[in-house]
Design a protein around this motif. Structure first.
Motif, PDB file in Angstrom:
ATOM      1  N   ALA A   1      -2.514   6.190   5.345  1.00  0.00           N
ATOM      2  CA  ALA A   1      -3.424   7.331   5.499  1.00  0.00           C
ATOM      3  C   ALA A   1      -4.532   7.056   6.515  1.00  0.00           C
ATOM      4  O   ALA A   1      -5.054   7.982   7.135  1.00  0.00           O
ATOM      5  CB  ALA A   1      -4.015   7.712   4.146  1.00  0.00           C
ATOM      6  N   ALA A   2      -4.882   5.771   6.691  1.00  0.00           N
ATOM      7  CA  ALA A   2      -5.922   5.400   7.656  1.00  0.00           C
ATOM      8  C   ALA A   2      -5.357   5.261   9.072  1.00  0.00           C
ATOM      9  O   ALA A   2      -6.086   4.903   9.994  1.00  0.00           O
ATOM     10  CB  ALA A   2      -6.591   4.103   7.220  1.00  0.00           C
ATOM     11  N   GLY A   3      -4.056   5.510   9.243  1.00  0.00           N
ATOM     12  CA  GLY A   3      -3.448   5.408  10.569  1.00  0.00           C
ATOM     13  C   GLY A   3      -3.147   3.988  10.988  1.00  0.00           C
ATOM     14  O   GLY A   3      -3.090   3.673  12.170  1.00  0.00           O
ATOM     15  N   GLU A   4      -2.939   3.115   9.997  1.00  0.00           N
ATOM     16  CA  GLU A   4      -2.632   1.716  10.294  1.00  0.00           C
ATOM     17  C   GLU A   4      -1.214   1.409   9.845  1.00  0.00           C
ATOM     18  O   GLU A   4      -0.709   2.004   8.894  1.00  0.00           O
ATOM     19  CB  GLU A   4      -3.600   0.795   9.537  1.00  0.00           C
ATOM     20  CG  GLU A   4      -5.057   1.060   9.851  1.00  0.00           C
ATOM     21  CD  GLU A   4      -5.992   0.456   8.809  1.00  0.00           C
ATOM     22  OE1 GLU A   4      -5.556   0.233   7.654  1.00  0.00           O
ATOM     23  OE2 GLU A   4      -7.146   0.223   9.144  1.00  0.00           O
ATOM     24  N   VAL A   5      -0.578   0.450  10.525  1.00  0.00           N
ATOM     25  CA  VAL A   5       0.756   0.013  10.117  1.00  0.00           C
ATOM     26  C   VAL A   5       0.624  -1.283   9.330  1.00  0.00           C
ATOM     27  O   VAL A   5      -0.313  -2.050   9.519  1.00  0.00           O
ATOM     28  CB  VAL A   5       1.703  -0.157  11.314  1.00  0.00           C
ATOM     29  CG1 VAL A   5       1.978   1.171  11.983  1.00  0.00           C
ATOM     30  CG2 VAL A   5       1.161  -1.140  12.314  1.00  0.00           C
ATOM     31  N   ARG A   6       1.572  -1.505   8.444  1.00  0.00           N
ATOM     32  CA  ARG A   6       1.540  -2.669   7.551  1.00  0.00           C
ATOM     33  C   ARG A   6       1.658  -3.995   8.293  1.00  0.00           C
ATOM     34  O   ARG A   6       1.133  -4.993   7.879  1.00  0.00           O
ATOM     35  CB  ARG A   6       2.661  -2.578   6.539  1.00  0.00           C
ATOM     36  CG  ARG A   6       2.519  -1.441   5.601  1.00  0.00           C
ATOM     37  CD  ARG A   6       3.557  -1.567   4.501  1.00  0.00           C
ATOM     38  NE  ARG A   6       3.671  -0.364   3.726  1.00  0.00           N
ATOM     39  CZ  ARG A   6       2.746   0.128   2.936  1.00  0.00           C
ATOM     40  NH1 ARG A   6       1.605  -0.488   2.801  1.00  0.00           N
ATOM     41  NH2 ARG A   6       2.937   1.238   2.268  1.00  0.00           N
ATOM     42  N   GLY A   7       2.382  -4.026   9.331  1.00  0.00           N
ATOM     43  CA  GLY A   7       2.583  -5.268  10.065  1.00  0.00           C
ATOM     44  C   GLY A   7       3.737  -5.095  11.032  1.00  0.00           C
ATOM     45  O   GLY A   7       4.423  -4.086  11.026  1.00  0.00           O
ATOM     46  N   LYS A   8       3.930  -6.105  11.830  1.00  0.00           N
ATOM     47  CA  LYS A   8       5.015  -6.038  12.806  1.00  0.00           C
ATOM     48  C   LYS A   8       6.360  -6.087  12.089  1.00  0.00           C
ATOM     49  O   LYS A   8       6.511  -6.735  11.062  1.00  0.00           O
ATOM     50  CB  LYS A   8       4.909  -7.191  13.786  1.00  0.00           C
ATOM     51  CG  LYS A   8       3.802  -7.014  14.796  1.00  0.00           C
ATOM     52  CD  LYS A   8       3.961  -8.026  15.896  1.00  0.00           C
ATOM     53  CE  LYS A   8       3.044  -7.625  17.042  1.00  0.00           C
ATOM     54  NZ  LYS A   8       3.432  -8.236  18.286  1.00  0.00           N
TER      55      LYS A   8
ATOM     56  N   LEU B   1       4.056   5.676  18.026  1.00  0.00           N
ATOM     57  CA  LEU B   1       3.040   6.379  18.822  1.00  0.00           C
ATOM     58  C   LEU B   1       1.701   5.665  18.717  1.00  0.00           C
ATOM     59  O   LEU B   1       0.913   5.682  19.666  1.00  0.00           O
ATOM     60  CB  LEU B   1       2.930   7.842  18.410  1.00  0.00           C
ATOM     61  CG  LEU B   1       4.082   8.707  18.942  1.00  0.00           C
ATOM     62  CD1 LEU B   1       3.916  10.151  18.494  1.00  0.00           C
ATOM     63  CD2 LEU B   1       4.186   8.651  20.446  1.00  0.00           C
ATOM     64  N   LEU B   2       1.436   5.024  17.592  1.00  0.00           N
ATOM     65  CA  LEU B   2       0.238   4.178  17.502  1.00  0.00           C
ATOM     66  C   LEU B   2       0.361   3.001  18.470  1.00  0.00           C
ATOM     67  O   LEU B   2      -0.599   2.640  19.148  1.00  0.00           O
ATOM     68  CB  LEU B   2       0.038   3.680  16.066  1.00  0.00           C
ATOM     69  CG  LEU B   2      -0.370   4.727  15.044  1.00  0.00           C
ATOM     70  CD1 LEU B   2      -0.390   4.119  13.648  1.00  0.00           C
ATOM     71  CD2 LEU B   2      -1.729   5.317  15.384  1.00  0.00           C
TER      72      LEU B   2
END
Length: 185
Positions: free
Chosen positions: A92-99, A172-173
């Motif tokens: 929801a914060a626009g972050e990805v969990r990791g590579k 896209l991020l």
């Protein structure tokens, strides 16, 4: 969840993806072909990666929808669909969990060009919008789509849409970070 609400949300997400991709047309293609660092993907490579998955999932979704019975008011996601969607999508914060390491066949060549990848990507997004519109009249839980890396694993069509769009949002991020690193945004 209500099927119509899900489709409305997914279409809104795809429209935002199209808007982002359309802004790339304002940049020089040569800049979109540059990697921000050794081993990092250029914008063109990110789009080529997404196009690879579009080439697989869009025809698969089209085939599944052609076989689907009429729509039901509600769509119940599957546990595996929820797991994969949560794993790949930004939070929801626009972050990805990791590579995550891409499968070898999905890794783009360093020679791809934005003049080739960008129009294909935008065209695929238009097709995705059309498929979502068709999905309004179909039962998204009754037909399944094999995933690209293991054909024996099949997700409900509704979960496949969620996963595919989550994957696009994730990259896209990455694309936005790449533009920032190249000082293009």
């Amino acid at each position: 969840m209500e099927s119509a609400v899900l489709i409305d949300d997914l279409q809104a997400q795809v429209r935002r993806i199209i808007a982002t991709a359309t802004t790339l047309k304002q940049l020089l293609p040569v800049d979109l072909d540059k990697a921000p660092a050794p081993g990092a993907w250029s914008v063109a490579q990110i789009l080529a990666h997404l196009n690879f998955y579009g080439d697989y999932y869009l025809p698969a979704l089209e085939k599944a929808l052609a076989q689907a019975p009429p729509a039901k008011k509600y769509f119940k996601p599957g546990w595996l669909g929820n797991y994969f969607t949560k794993l790949i999508s930004p939070n929801a914060a626009g972050e990805v969990r990791g590579k995550m390491k891409s499968p070898a066949q999905a890794r783009p060549s360093s020679f791809v060009k934005a003049v080739d990848t960008l129009p294909v990507f935008i065209g695929q997004q238009q097709w995705l919008l059309e498929l979502l519109e068709e999905a309004r009249t179909k039962d998204l839980g009754s037909v399944r789509v094999p995933i690209s890396i293991a054909k024996m694993i099949r997700l409900k069509a509704g979960d496949t849409f969620r996963f595919l769009i989550g994957h696009q949002q994730r990259h896209l991020l990455q694309l936005t970070r790449t533009l920032h690193q190249l000082q293009l945004n």
